[in-house]
Design an enzyme around this catalytic site. Structure first.
Site, PDB file in Angstrom:
ATOM      1  N   GLU A  85       0.890  -1.177   0.000  1.00 58.87           N
ATOM      2  CA  GLU A  85       0.000   0.000   0.000  1.00 58.87           C
ATOM      3  C   GLU A  85       0.919   1.215   0.000  1.00 58.87           C
ATOM      4  OE1 GLU A  85      -3.291   0.048  -0.054  1.00 58.87           O
ATOM      5  OE2 GLU A  85      -3.908  -1.953   0.573  1.00 58.87           O
TER       6      GLU A  85
ATOM      7  N   CYS B 219      -2.165   9.238   2.165  1.00 57.20           N
ATOM      8  CA  CYS B 219      -1.845   8.670   0.859  1.00 57.20           C
ATOM      9  C   CYS B 219      -2.898   9.073  -0.155  1.00 57.20           C
ATOM     10  CB  CYS B 219      -1.725   7.159   0.957  1.00 57.20           C
ATOM     11  SG  CYS B 219      -3.107   6.391   1.789  1.00 57.20           S
TER      12      CYS B 219
END
Ligand code: NAP
Length: 460
Positions: A228, A262
């Site tokens: 991720e 993110c």
């Protein structure tokens, strides 16, 4: 990197921790392996009961844990409280739904019978980032504990007290020794652990550099990895959008967690017809945010997570401006102690300029003006990342048509990219592979074992 709490509000060292020595790591691995032999045989009910206890303890200690987050990485206190609540919800979510997600899947072969049984695979290593110190760990640990795997967690070196407190929550909830182990180790040493035969899979949330290094080690040892990684989400505003709503969401999408998400709305792409109005309103909202102590409830702009992060972001802004980008707002460090940087808006960003290609991890918005929807899609896709994206339009069918042409793992219509326990989270391209959260997140480290029964028959 030293394992230390340094308060980014004033850059003072609060507490330093020793890195684990090889014998402590060996002991952690051997306890984890031993734990797996019994944990894999426990019932879903026992696993679910433990996870519910962890979630409840997290809620009971919310104020203390939220303050730890704020102390170690500077998140505004109200957002830290929100993170604890969300993390507890994720843990409960897997405690409630895990058994159903992992139930046997009946197949319909041409003859005989068959089904797929989900079995745990063993000890997993999770490498986690500082930006959501509880939420990121919950996404990894909760589904895996529910499956029957056991976890070693190497947290970011700047959130050691958060890291320790998660291990304590599991211990206090009654987890057996070895089920959840915090590893105090610096990132540069973690890849060496991956080859150990007791580790069966690895998951990393963080930068591309760290992800590539860990995944290379996992590939060499033929072990599954989930990555991720970073993102540079586009936030597309079409001419039929409600501009005031889009501006309000852009402020949240870009500034949440002081821009260190993110999936933050890092690239705002507005079509010509509404670009001036949007930029004017967006700039006005970001002007005059109250800067201060993240523990103070009136503060709207706190520090970044560390002095290093602020130095890096200021350098990215400077390199972008030197190469031709223009500053509409901010652009400088704030003249006070701590890891502060002004809320910033950059325009005139072209290919070749740092802001066009790099992830800007902080309160810096890149603003792009395009002719129309087609140009917006092209620009959104011209990125090494592929995590999330959002599209603002009053025509949701149009939003879906745009979403279909975007090369990312997630597209949100009329909302910045966001997260909740029951929605899958993850990316494509440089943003990594695999998914966390929802039913998808529990399937990454499972042996989907085929069990086939044939009628007893003469082999000839
Ligand atoms: P980072 O520097 O990559 O650190 C992440 C973790 O990796 C830390 O625990 C770090 O340990 C470790 N690490 C560092 N170098 C390593 C190496 N060579 N091998 C193995 N592990 C290593 O990233 P960060 O600055 O903490 O986090 C921000 C990044 O994470 C951003 O790019 C952000 O977009 C991304 N992120 C992605 C998601 C997602 O779901 N896609 C969610 C959150 C954040 P040390 O602290 O000891 O260096």
């Amino acid at each position: 990197m030293a394992i230390q709490t340094i308060n980014p509000f004033n850059n003072l060292v609060v507490k330093t921790f020793d890195e684990m020595k090889p014998d402590a790591i060996e002991s952690a691995l051997s306890k984890a392996e031993k734990c797996f032999e019994t944990w894999r045989k426990t019932s879903y009910l026992d696993r679910s009961t433990l996870l519910h206890k962890v979630a409840q303890l997290m809620r009971d200690k919310k104020d203390h844990l939220a303050k730890l987050i704020t102390l170690e990485m500077g998140k505004l206190l109200a957002q830290s409280c929100g993170e604890i609540a969300l993390s507890a919800d994720i843990i409960d979510y897997y405690a409630i739904h895990g058994e159903h997600f992992l139930a046997n899947q009946k197949l319909e072969p041409e003859f005989g019978s068959a089904y797929i049984k989900s079995s745990p695979i063993g000890v997993l290593l999770g490498v986690e980032p500082w930006n959501f110190p509880f939420y990121q760990v919950a996404r990894f640990a909760a589904p895996n504990v529910m499956i029957g795997n056991v976890v070693l967690v190497k947290h970011a070196s700047n959130v050691p007290q958060c890291a320790e407190s998660i291990e304590e929550l599991f211990r206090e909830a009654g987890a057996p020794v070895g089920l959840y182990t915090n590893l105090f180790l610096s990132g540069s040493k973690i890849s060496d652990l991956v080859a150990d035969p007791r580790i069966k899979g690895v998951s990393l949330t963080g930068s591309e550099t760290a992800g590539a290094s860990l995944a290379a080690a996992a590939g060499k040892a033929v072990k599954k990895s989930v990555l991720e990684l970073g993102g540079s989400d586009a936030f597309i505003v079409l001419e039929d959008a409600d501009i005031d709503q889009a501006v309000a969401w852009a402020v949240i999408g870009r500034m949440n967690n002081t821009g260190q998400c993110c999936v933050a709305s890092k690239r705002i792409i507005a079509v010509d017809a509404i670009a001036d109005e949007f930029l004017k309103k967006f700039t006005s909202k970001l002007t005059g945010l109250i800067v201060g102590d993240p523990l103070d409830k009136d503060t709207q702009l706190g520090p970044l997570s560390s002095e290093g992060a602020a130095v890096q972001l200021a350098d990215q802004v400077k390199r972008s401006v030197d190469a031709g980008a223009k500053i509409v707002l901010g652009g400088k460090r704030i003249d006070r102690p701590g890891a502060f940087i002004e809320a910033t808006i950059l325009t005139d960003i072209k290919p070749g300029i740092a802001a066009y290609h790099e992830e800007l991890f902080g309160p810096v918005a890149s603003f792009y003006r395009v002719k129309n929807e087609a140009e917006a899609i092209k620009l959104a896709n011209d990125s090494p990342f592929g995590l999330g994206c959002s599209v603002f339009t009053s025509d949701t069918k149009r939003g879906e048509r745009v979403a279909d042409q975007i090369d990312t793992g997630m597209v949100f219509i009329n909302h910045p990219t966001w997260t909740q326990p029951d929605l899958p989270f993850g990316g494509t391209k440089g943003s990594g592979y695999g998914r966390e959260l929802s039913a998808s997140g529990i399937e990454e480290f499972v042996n989907k074992k085929l069990i086939r029964t044939s009628e007893l028959a003469d082999p000839f």
